[in-house]
Design a protein around this motif. Structure first.
Motif, PDB file in Angstrom:
ATOM      1  N   ARG A 126       0.657  -1.051  -0.035  1.00 28.76           N
ATOM      2  CA  ARG A 126       0.178   0.175   0.248  1.00 28.76           C
ATOM      3  C   ARG A 126       0.755   1.715   0.099  1.00 28.76           C
ATOM      4  O   ARG A 126       0.584   2.299  -0.571  1.00 28.76           O
ATOM      5  CB  ARG A 126      -0.936  -0.204   1.388  1.00 28.76           C
ATOM      6  N   GLY A 127       1.808   1.321   0.881  1.00 21.77           N
ATOM      7  CA  GLY A 127       2.853   2.669   0.578  1.00 21.77           C
ATOM      8  C   GLY A 127       3.914   2.666  -0.603  1.00 21.77           C
ATOM      9  O   GLY A 127       3.919   3.578  -1.471  1.00 21.77           O
ATOM     10  N   GLU A 128       3.418   1.459  -1.217  1.00 19.71           N
ATOM     11  CA  GLU A 128       4.552   1.854  -2.495  1.00 19.71           C
ATOM     12  C   GLU A 128       3.228   2.586  -3.520  1.00 19.71           C
ATOM     13  O   GLU A 128       4.231   3.315  -4.492  1.00 19.71           O
ATOM     14  CB  GLU A 128       4.839  -0.299  -3.047  1.00 19.71           C
ATOM     15  N   LEU A 129       1.810   2.013  -3.478  1.00 18.24           N
ATOM     16  CA  LEU A 129       0.939   2.224  -4.133  1.00 18.24           C
ATOM     17  C   LEU A 129       0.801   4.140  -3.681  1.00 18.24           C
ATOM     18  O   LEU A 129       0.762   4.491  -4.707  1.00 18.24           O
ATOM     19  CB  LEU A 129      -0.160   1.496  -3.982  1.00 18.24           C
ATOM     20  N   ARG A 131       3.495   6.021  -2.957  1.00 24.00           N
ATOM     21  CA  ARG A 131       4.313   6.493  -3.296  1.00 24.00           C
ATOM     22  C   ARG A 131       4.400   6.289  -4.519  1.00 24.00           C
ATOM     23  O   ARG A 131       4.974   7.730  -5.499  1.00 24.00           O
ATOM     24  CB  ARG A 131       5.682   5.713  -3.061  1.00 24.00           C
ATOM     25  N   ALA A 132       4.159   5.544  -5.170  1.00 22.30           N
ATOM     26  CA  ALA A 132       3.381   5.926  -6.638  1.00 22.30           C
ATOM     27  C   ALA A 132       2.867   6.374  -7.206  1.00 22.30           C
ATOM     28  O   ALA A 132       3.045   7.710  -8.335  1.00 22.30           O
ATOM     29  CB  ALA A 132       3.218   4.170  -7.152  1.00 22.30           C
ATOM     30  N   LEU A 133       1.799   7.021  -6.493  1.00 23.47           N
ATOM     31  CA  LEU A 133       0.699   7.607  -6.860  1.00 23.47           C
ATOM     32  C   LEU A 133       0.259   8.849  -6.843  1.00 23.47           C
ATOM     33  O   LEU A 133       0.914  10.086  -7.714  1.00 23.47           O
ATOM     34  CB  LEU A 133      -0.725   7.704  -5.677  1.00 23.47           C
ATOM     35  N   SER A 134       1.455   9.303  -5.349  1.00 21.95           N
ATOM     36  CA  SER A 134       2.642  10.161  -5.333  1.00 21.95           C
ATOM     37  C   SER A 134       3.622  11.524  -6.637  1.00 21.95           C
ATOM     38  O   SER A 134       3.545  11.927  -7.029  1.00 21.95           O
ATOM     39  CB  SER A 134       2.943  10.536  -4.335  1.00 21.95           C
ATOM     40  N   ALA A 135       4.761  10.050  -7.189  1.00 19.79           N
ATOM     41  CA  ALA A 135       5.323  10.556  -8.343  1.00 19.79           C
ATOM     42  C   ALA A 135       4.434  10.970  -8.952  1.00 19.79           C
ATOM     43  O   ALA A 135       4.835  11.752 -10.187  1.00 19.79           O
ATOM     44  CB  ALA A 135       6.266   9.354  -8.384  1.00 19.79           C
ATOM     45  N   ALA A 184      -3.431   6.276 -14.531  1.00 21.02           N
ATOM     46  CA  ALA A 184      -3.613   4.854 -14.439  1.00 21.02           C
ATOM     47  C   ALA A 184      -2.256   3.934 -15.178  1.00 21.02           C
ATOM     48  O   ALA A 184      -2.223   3.135 -15.266  1.00 21.02           O
ATOM     49  CB  ALA A 184      -4.784   4.147 -15.534  1.00 21.02           C
ATOM     50  N   ARG A 185      -0.915   4.764 -15.978  1.00 22.35           N
ATOM     51  CA  ARG A 185      -0.071   4.267 -16.902  1.00 22.35           C
ATOM     52  C   ARG A 185       0.634   3.840 -15.702  1.00 22.35           C
ATOM     53  O   ARG A 185       1.397   2.850 -15.296  1.00 22.35           O
ATOM     54  CB  ARG A 185       0.863   5.514 -17.444  1.00 22.35           C
ATOM     55  N   VAL A 186       0.653   4.560 -14.638  1.00 18.47           N
ATOM     56  CA  VAL A 186       2.185   4.626 -13.266  1.00 18.47           C
ATOM     57  C   VAL A 186       1.721   3.519 -11.956  1.00 18.47           C
ATOM     58  O   VAL A 186       2.228   2.639 -11.421  1.00 18.47           O
ATOM     59  CB  VAL A 186       2.205   5.829 -12.709  1.00 18.47           C
ATOM     60  N   LEU A 187      -0.055   3.026 -12.629  1.00 17.99           N
ATOM     61  CA  LEU A 187      -0.473   3.003 -11.009  1.00 17.99           C
ATOM     62  C   LEU A 187      -0.632   1.597 -11.533  1.00 17.99           C
ATOM     63  O   LEU A 187      -1.191  -0.015 -11.210  1.00 17.99           O
ATOM     64  CB  LEU A 187      -1.209   2.777 -10.071  1.00 17.99           C
ATOM     65  N   GLY A 188      -0.966   1.346 -12.947  1.00 15.37           N
ATOM     66  CA  GLY A 188      -0.769  -0.219 -13.877  1.00 15.37           C
ATOM     67  C   GLY A 188      -0.620  -1.454 -13.283  1.00 15.37           C
ATOM     68  O   GLY A 188      -1.214  -2.527 -12.996  1.00 15.37           O
ATOM     69  N   PRO A 189       0.725  -1.014 -12.521  1.00 14.30           N
ATOM     70  CA  PRO A 189       1.566  -2.207 -12.678  1.00 14.30           C
ATOM     71  C   PRO A 189       0.569  -2.950 -11.294  1.00 14.30           C
ATOM     72  O   PRO A 189       0.986  -4.199 -11.158  1.00 14.30           O
ATOM     73  CB  PRO A 189       2.982  -1.875 -12.371  1.00 14.30           C
TER      74      PRO A 189
ATOM     75  N   LEU B  49      -7.670   1.909 -13.506  1.00 19.62           N
ATOM     76  CA  LEU B  49      -8.775   3.696 -12.839  1.00 19.62           C
ATOM     77  C   LEU B  49      -8.654   2.992 -11.443  1.00 19.62           C
ATOM     78  O   LEU B  49      -9.148   4.544 -11.126  1.00 19.62           O
ATOM     79  CB  LEU B  49      -9.474   3.508 -14.079  1.00 19.62           C
ATOM     80  N   ALA B  50      -9.154   1.832 -11.408  1.00 22.35           N
ATOM     81  CA  ALA B  50      -9.846   1.236 -10.660  1.00 22.35           C
ATOM     82  C   ALA B  50      -8.513   1.779  -9.339  1.00 22.35           C
ATOM     83  O   ALA B  50      -9.249   2.683  -8.276  1.00 22.35           O
ATOM     84  CB  ALA B  50     -10.425  -0.120 -10.230  1.00 22.35           C
ATOM     85  N   GLN B  51      -7.927   1.211  -9.700  1.00 18.00           N
ATOM     86  CA  GLN B  51      -6.617   1.551  -8.264  1.00 18.00           C
ATOM     87  C   GLN B  51      -6.413   3.457  -8.176  1.00 18.00           C
ATOM     88  O   GLN B  51      -5.920   3.506  -6.572  1.00 18.00           O
ATOM     89  CB  GLN B  51      -5.388   1.247  -9.177  1.00 18.00           C
ATOM     90  N   VAL B  52      -6.785   4.190  -9.714  1.00 19.43           N
ATOM     91  CA  VAL B  52      -6.287   5.575  -9.141  1.00 19.43           C
ATOM     92  C   VAL B  52      -7.047   5.915  -8.288  1.00 19.43           C
ATOM     93  O   VAL B  52      -7.222   7.024  -7.612  1.00 19.43           O
ATOM     94  CB  VAL B  52      -6.054   5.978 -11.332  1.00 19.43           C
ATOM     95  N   GLU B  53      -8.926   5.453  -8.651  1.00 22.44           N
ATOM     96  CA  GLU B  53      -9.787   6.183  -8.287  1.00 22.44           C
ATOM     97  C   GLU B  53      -9.248   5.822  -6.542  1.00 22.44           C
ATOM     98  O   GLU B  53      -9.814   6.921  -5.645  1.00 22.44           O
ATOM     99  CB  GLU B  53     -11.134   5.862  -8.326  1.00 22.44           C
ATOM    100  N   ALA B  54      -8.928   4.233  -6.155  1.00 24.37           N
ATOM    101  CA  ALA B  54      -9.025   4.048  -4.914  1.00 24.37           C
ATOM    102  C   ALA B  54      -8.124   4.721  -4.104  1.00 24.37           C
ATOM    103  O   ALA B  54      -8.057   5.885  -3.184  1.00 24.37           O
ATOM    104  CB  ALA B  54      -8.873   3.091  -5.149  1.00 24.37           C
TER     105      ALA B  54
END
Lengths: 198, 646
Positions: A126-129, A131-135, A184-189, B49-54
């Motif tokens: 979750r932390g990695e997620l 961090r990825a979102l913030s980046a 989404a491109r960053v969080l896709g993985p 996209l679901a990850q993004v929204e979450a």
């Protein structure tokens, strides 16, 4: 909650040189302006400074304000322009630092508090997620980030966002798609990891 | 439903989903679900996209509890009253406190305080002012007299007996009886002892005088004065080094300090035991440290050993960094190498932390140690004891690092040696850096990716062109190109405009395609010149040029009106829609005045046509419906015959 007509009355009095009326406008709108700026520039001190500057600029421009526009929209538009100038002045490196180190740390902490039962592995993921979102947010162009903040966090309509950011509503829609596409491109993985997992 | 409409629906659903006005209509949702069943790519996008929204939903709200609205009102009021023309309150970025850089200086300050504590209350050993007895100093391994050591010029020749051969301080030995004494042990006559005592007295006077005048001067001045002071004695052949050693135990600390510095500047390996003994005396420690560092290579081993003492290490490190010579840099490099490697196979966390803190101090010192120190840092990085990022951090402020890096990349390092240099090259930007980084794109994957990342952040037209070319050659991804453009748009938008103009002149369709796909979505005010350049490029599709012009009008600043006005006459007459878009953008940035200025040379009668044109552009809904507005503007242009001389 103040009615729009109350706000407009305060604006008219402020335009006529009534200092306490302008002070009331500051009290009413400082927190929303600060909140928007905080999400846009990523740290408390800059957000406070820019919010103050927003009202200083607003005071100077009061004469040009027309009552046919919404005052909150007008003031946010000033704040938006200041935030864009701020990003330009401080450069990408600092933005990255502010978002990554401050906001991500806070978000991680909150996420950990919200799910104390999560395993260390889950927390790490979750932390990695986060961090990825913030980046990913760091990498967004300031205009895209502003649109995303106004839409996702403040729940504003396309027309209102268009009025604040000075683009067409159709452009707002395109920018939102673009912002989400980047995130989404960053969080896709992470999504793929979940699929691969148990 | 095809993938394109499915993706569109997914983005729409993501936007509407969490909102109160509901998600997609039922029919659209069913259609989308049916498509998702059979399309893995779209399912991936849905999950992403679901990850993004979450993740966005988990993002914390900004802290507002600390906000005192009365205080904020007061601040706004104060700003209005006291700085009517204040600029935005943007502070300079704060520089993080670098404690490591201060540690050696704090330690040095502590040393000075300790010395003050010792001598500020008066000497601990009071001299009666009378000449002391002839010193008991060795003559040679057998206790006999040694050959005098005339050294008119400062030198560090290492040709003398090993220091281990010297007797201890309390051994009953004699100084050479005369300057020209032979090696044969001969008992000193009274006259010789008297001459020796007189020479020692003369040396003491000279050194004392130098110290009182230059003791607090800079090293160079002090060194010159010390050299000058002992020239006569050396010319007479007196072993000044030996005489100096006899002054170290005297009651006068200032004299001892001067003698220590002389030994450091003009002594050799044989002075080491005396210097080490002085190191143990707190009042003389700073000068002993300086003397050992001045002694150079012969003292290297002793300094490395002495630095295992936590109190001495900061003193030596500060002095070695200040020396700026090769020998000092080598000692610092040895110390850093030792600190960067684990001392034991099972190191505790505390030990590791202390070791790395020491390594940090030593690397800082190397960064301050001039070009030789920079060379040492590069060697450490080449040995993988430093990462590329750490090397870059240290070299960033190091003196001479630009020249050093320019030389190193000129020597065409390969593989890992090149990789480790990339962050430093990016940070320091030596001559030839951009061309070198571009060449690394031909290397192995790790090297290529590091070079690409550096180029992405470089933010110059040339670096952007290199990234786009790499994408064209299959050596970089589209993401890299987008990242490079984003970075440049944020920090150096002029570079993007230059790039567009250059790629347009070079008729580089591939690069222009990337620019067309990227620029409009990330455009902001300062990017307007790049948009205008793109609109001017004939290789770009008409619709995209039109879009760029409209966007320039939307995000541009008034100062960009001039560029639009300059573009208009060059647009072919047949391109009616483009010309109309250019006028619409110009009108938006510069108002009707800008249009009047553009068409200023038209004959009388054009005024009414201009008014009609402005009315069309200012009509309610004109901006919301650009296509029909542009059509009307184009028709008006056609019928009015408004022209601008090219």
């Amino acid at each position: 909650m103040h009615e729009a007509s109350d706000v407009e009355a305060l604006v008219r009095r402020a335009q006529a040189g009534d200092g306490p009326a302008f002070d009331s406008l500051v009290r009413l709108h400082f927190t929303p302006v600060y909140t928007f700026l905080h999400r846009t520039v990523g740290n408390t001190e800059d957000a406070e400074d820019l919010a103050q500057e927003t009202f200083v600029r607003a005071h100077r421009a009061l004469a040009s304000y027309r009552v046919d526009a919404s005052f909150p929209t007008w003031i946010l538009r000033i704040a938006h322009h200041l935030a864009i100038d701020h990003h330009r002045a401080r450069g990408r490196a600092h933005r990255a630092q502010s978002f990554s180190t401050l906001e991500a740390a806070r978000a991680e902490e909150l996420a950990a508090r919200a799910t104390p039962q999560a395993s260390p592995g889950e927390r790490a993921q979750r932390g990695e997620l986060v961090r990825a979102l913030s980046a990913a947010l760091d990498r967004l162009a300031p205009r895209l980030r502003a649109v995303l903040v106004l839409r996702v966090f403040e729940g504003r309509a396309y027309d209102e966002i268009a009025a604040i950011t000075g683009v067409q509503p159709a452009t707002v829609r395109t920018q939102l798609v673009e912002a989400r596409r980047e995130l989404a491109r960053v969080l896709g993985p992470f999504a793929r990891d979940e699929e691969d997992g148990p | 439903m095809n993938c394109r409409s499915a993706r569109s629906a997914l983005y729409e659903a993501a936007d509407l989903g969490p909102r109160a006005d509901g998600g997609l209509a039922t029919d659209a949702r069913l259609e989308l679900d049916a498509h998702l069943v059979g399309c893995a790519d779209c399912r991936t996008l849905e999950r992403a996209l679901a990850q993004v929204e979450a993740a966005l939903a988990r993002w914390p709200a900004p802290p507002v509890d600390h906000l005192d609205l009365d205080e904020q009102v007061a601040r706004v009021r104060a700003a209005l009253e006291h700085a009517a023309d204040a600029q935005p309150a943007v502070r300079a970025p704060r520089r993080p406190l670098q404690l490591a850089r201060w540690v050696p200086w704090l330690a040095a300050a502590a040393g000075i305080l300790a010395a003050w504590a010792l001598f500020g209350r008066g000497p601990t050993r009071v001299s009666d002012g009378a000449p002391t007895a002839p010193p008991l100093v060795e003559g040679g391994p057998g206790g006999g007299a040694v050959e005098p050591e005339p050294r008119p010029a400062p030198g560090r020749a290492d040709t003398h007996a090993e220091p281990d051969a010297l007797p201890e301080r309390d051994a009953p030995v004699e100084l050479a009886s005369t300057p020209d004494a032979t090696s044969a042990p001969t008992p000193l006559t009274e006259a010789e002892l008297a001459r020796q005592a007189a020479a020692r007295e003369q040396l003491a006077r000279e050194l004392k005088s130098v110290w009182s005048q230059h003791g607090t001067s800079g090293d160079e001045q002090l060194a010159a004065a010390l050299t000058q002071a002992t020239r006569e004695l050396e010319r007479e052949g007196w072993p000044v080094a030996r005489l100096c050693e006899t002054l170290l135990d005297g009651a006068d600390p200032e004299l001892a300090r001067a003698a220590l510095r002389w030994l450091g500047l003009h002594g050799d390996r044989t002075a080491l035991p005396a210097l080490e003994r002085a190191l143990a005396v707190a009042a003389l420690r700073a000068e002993a440290v300086a003397a050992l560092v001045d002694l150079g290579a012969p003292a290297a081993e002793r300094i490395v050993q002495a630095c295992t003492d936590g109190e001495l290490e900061p003193l030596f490190v500060a002095r070695l960094a200040a020396a700026q010579d090769a020998a000092s840099a080598q000692v610092l490099e040895r110390l850093a190498r030792r600190a960067l490697r684990p001392h034991a196979t099972r190191e505790t966390e505390l030990e590791r932390g202390e070791r790395l803190a020491q390594a940090g101090r030593l690397l800082d010192a190397l960064g301050r140690a001039g070009p030789r120190g920079a060379e040492s840092l590069v060697r450490l990085a080449d040995e993988r004891l430093l990462t590329g990022a750490e090397l870059a951090e240290e070299l960033h402020a190091a003196q001479g690092s630009r020249a050093l890096l320019a030389r190193l990349i000129g020597e065409r390092p390969r593989g890992a040696s090149a990789s480790v240099l990339i962050p430093a090259v990016e940070r320091v930007r030596p001559d030839g850096a951009l061309a070198w980084l571009t060449r690394q794109l031909q290397g192995e994957r790790e090297l290529r990716e590091a070079a690409l990342a550096a180029l992405v952040r470089w933010n110059e037209a040339e670096s952007l062109a290199a990234v786009l070319a790499a994408e064209g050659a299959g050596r970089a991804s589209r993401d890299a190109s987008i990242a490079a453009l984003e970075s440049a748009l944020a920090d150096a938008p002029a570079a993007v405009a230059t790039l567009v103009a250059e790629r347009s002149r070079a008729r580089d369709r591939a690069a222009l395609q990337v620019l067309v796909e990227t620029l409009p979505l990330r455009a902001h005010g300062p990017a307007t010149p790049a948009l205008i350049e793109l609109a001017a490029c004939e290789l770009v599709l008409r619709a995209e040029r039109r879009e760029c012009l409209l966007l320039a009008g939307e995000v541009g600043l008034p100062e960009h009106a001039e560029a639009l006005a300059a573009l208009y006459p060059g647009l072919p007459h047949g391109e009616r829609e483009l010309r109309a878009a250019c006028l619409a953008a110009l009108h938006r940035l510069g108002g009707s005045a800008a249009l009047r200025q553009l068409f200023a040379r038209n004959a009388a009668g054009a005024e009414r046509a201009l008014e009609r044109l402005c009315a069309l552009l200012e009509a309610p809904g004109a901006r919301e419906n650009p296509t029909s507005t542009l059509l009307r503007v184009a028709q008006e242009l056609e019928s009015s015959g408004l022209r601008v001389a090219p």
